[in-house]
Scaffold this active site. Structure first.
Site, PDB file in Angstrom:
ATOM      1  N   HIS A  63       0.569  -1.514   0.137  1.00  0.00           N
ATOM      2  CA  HIS A  63      -0.211  -0.125  -0.080  1.00  0.00           C
ATOM      3  C   HIS A  63       0.944   1.084   0.023  1.00  0.00           C
ATOM      4  CE1 HIS A  63      -4.236   1.030   1.170  1.00  0.00           C
ATOM      5  NE2 HIS A  63      -3.339   2.274   0.994  1.00  0.00           N
ATOM      6  N   LEU A  66       2.821   6.734  -4.846  1.00  0.00           N
ATOM      7  CA  LEU A  66       3.709   7.408  -5.122  1.00  0.00           C
ATOM      8  C   LEU A  66       3.327   8.481  -6.293  1.00  0.00           C
ATOM      9  CD1 LEU A  66       5.555   4.244  -6.996  1.00  0.00           C
ATOM     10  CD2 LEU A  66       5.934   5.406  -4.979  1.00  0.00           C
ATOM     11  N   ASN A  97      -4.692   5.752  -6.983  1.00  0.00           N
ATOM     12  CA  ASN A  97      -5.201   7.074  -6.864  1.00  0.00           C
ATOM     13  C   ASN A  97      -3.862   8.690  -7.336  1.00  0.00           C
ATOM     14  OD1 ASN A  97      -3.803   6.966  -4.405  1.00  0.00           O
ATOM     15  ND2 ASN A  97      -5.312   7.941  -3.055  1.00  0.00           N
ATOM     16  N   ASP A 155      -8.501   2.839  -3.483  1.00  0.00           N
ATOM     17  CA  ASP A 155      -8.212   3.451  -1.956  1.00  0.00           C
ATOM     18  C   ASP A 155      -8.204   5.323  -2.167  1.00  0.00           C
ATOM     19  OD1 ASP A 155      -7.035   2.679   0.298  1.00  0.00           O
ATOM     20  OD2 ASP A 155      -5.434   4.016  -0.519  1.00  0.00           O
ATOM     21  N   ASP A 321       1.465   2.445   3.354  1.00  0.00           N
ATOM     22  CA  ASP A 321      -0.152   3.791   2.939  1.00  0.00           C
ATOM     23  C   ASP A 321       0.437   4.657   3.009  1.00  0.00           C
ATOM     24  OD1 ASP A 321      -2.325   4.994   2.802  1.00  0.00           O
ATOM     25  OD2 ASP A 321      -3.498   5.279   4.192  1.00  0.00           O
TER      26      ASP A 321
END
Length: 456
Positions: A63, A66, A97, A155, A321
């Protein structure tokens, strides 16, 4: 003549192979050639002295944001992978995203191509579940998979429509890929900036109830269980679990054989919603936007539940994350601040807090950073042997000192994102060397180029 590297004399922990010994790891031509007692590596072309250090398979992050393409002012594939190498991660899964979102073959191919030319660790792209991440119409999942997507997720946004989620699980199962859910019922959470609890009340901020996560997890488990019984080889993965109710639901579902896996972040294992509040100069409560993350930091009870589930194996993986932001997106009012923590470079040390406090043993933590994430998404389908030190596996190795103390200085991060609530905090655990495909991508005190050469 073959290229040869020997990592000598460290404590080698490879949970996938059941290895925990003091010895050498031998890498030849970019692949693991063997693991054995100290001195068994023969005459190497290069030696990494790992005496007193821990040697493991390269860490795998399920997760990572970048931000590239579209938000390069926050992060690029080049800077993000450099941060990953400094954190001991040799493979990262890039979340979709971006702008444009990774809902097309062109965007997936861009990530693959850019990572190959500018990245210093392996990048596996995750494609969108729905077009534009709008939650209404499925993206062309087969096309994304053919272009290189290893899983699907919206996400940052939940696939809130149960019918859309059910179809996504069905289509993804035909491709053998997982659907990763950001479990947050928007009707309940209303994008509130923090956890619903006493801290939010004292600060006068709206809160997200635990039920916003719990309800989506329960629904998706029911969908996965029904489809599995109907013969669909579904793979449901719950991202960044944060509340006790969701953890318990996942553990019960797994005990019934439901094909669900889960990840937890270092921050949700070690920090609570109290990290949002701090005392101002006059003694009044103020807020820290650098502790604003989604899902929000929760209660001590939730943290204890997440730690226990990680220790027992009910949660498969520790995932960062990693969510880098520009300072202007954090240095503002709490309601307006962006969600997210820049976490690749502090993940190991924060996770090792659990080891130092004797809550989770070291081999289990290593498992959750290596083969655990690989199994969760079936990543060895794309890179056989990743997450292990078995002969023939990619020559990806992380060497770290679990006891080294250091002070978090965000300005020294390789990531563009300096947004962390840990600034000035002393942590224990430092990555010393990261090897990717047999080449040193990071060595403490030196900067790695994309080619693997070292400077400084």
């Amino acid at each position: 003549m073959s290229e040869r590297l020997v990592i000598r004399g460290g404590r080698v922990i490879d949970p996938a192979s059941g290895v925990d010994l003091v010895g050498d790891v031998i890498i030849e031509d970019g692949r693991i050639a063997g693991v054995g007692p100290s001195g068994s590596g023969g005459e190497p072309a290069e030696v990494v002295d790992a005496a007193g250090l821990v040697v493991t398979p390269g860490f795998v992050d399920l997760h990572t944001h970048l931000r590239d393409p579209g938000f390069e002012y926050k992060e690029t594939i080049e800077t993000g992978t450099r941060a990953a190498a400094r954190g001991g991660f040799t493979t990262v899964c890039a979340m979709p995203n971006t702008q444009p979102p990774a809902d097309s073959r062109a965007t997936i191919e861009y990530v693959v191509r850019t990572a190959a030319s500018r990245g210093c660790v392996r990048v596996l792209p995750i494609g969108c579940v729905t077009k534009g991440r709008a939650g209404k119409e499925l993206a062309e999942l087969a096309d994304l998979a053919e272009a290189g997507a290893v899983a699907f997720s919206d996400d940052g946004d939940c696939v809130a429509d149960g019918g859309v989620m059910r179809r996504a699980l069905q289509y993804a199962s035909a491709l053998g890929l997982a659907v990763i859910q950001h479990a947050e019922d928007p009707a309940l959470s209303r994008r509130a900036p923090m956890h619903e609890g006493w801290v939010a009340t004292r600060l006068g901020l709206a809160g997200q109830p635990a039920a916003a996560e719990e309800s989506v997890v329960a629904r998706d488990i029911a969908l996965a269980e029904e489809l599995a019984r109907a013969g669909f080889p579904v793979r449901l993965h719950i991202a960044h679990v944060s509340v006790k109710g969701a953890v318990e639901a996942i553990a019960l579902a797994r005990a019934r054989g439901v094909p669900v896996t889960a990840e937890v972040t270092p921050q949700h294992l070690t920090l609570t919603h109290e990290a949002v509040a701090w005392r101002d100069g006059d003694g009044s409560l103020a807020y820290d936007t650098y502790a604003k993350v989604n899902p929000p930091l929760r209660t001590r009870e939730d943290v204890r539940a997440c730690v226990a589930a990680l220790a027992s194996g009910a949660i498969d993986a520790v995932a960062t994350d990693h969510a880098p932001h520009a300072s202007v997106e954090k240095d503002c009012e709490f309601d307006q601040a962006a969600f997210g923590i820049s976490g690749l470079e502090t993940a190991l040390a924060l996770a090792l807090t659990l080891y130092h406090e004797r809550q989770v043993d070291l081999p289990r933590l290593v498992e959750a950073l290596t083969i655990g994430p690989v199994r969760a998404l079936g990543l060895d389908r794309f890179e056989p042997g990743v997450g292990t030190l078995r002969p023939g596996a990619p020559g990806d190795v992380t060497v770290f000192d679990p006891d080294a103390a250091w002070v978090v200085d965000p300005e020294a991060f390789a990531s563009k994102g300096k947004n962390t609530p840990l600034a000035g905090r002393t942590l224990r655990g430092k990555v010393v060397v990261t090897v990717v495909g047999g080449r040193v991508a990071h060595r403490e005190g030196a900067a790695a180029t994309a080619s693997g050469r070292l400077t400084g």
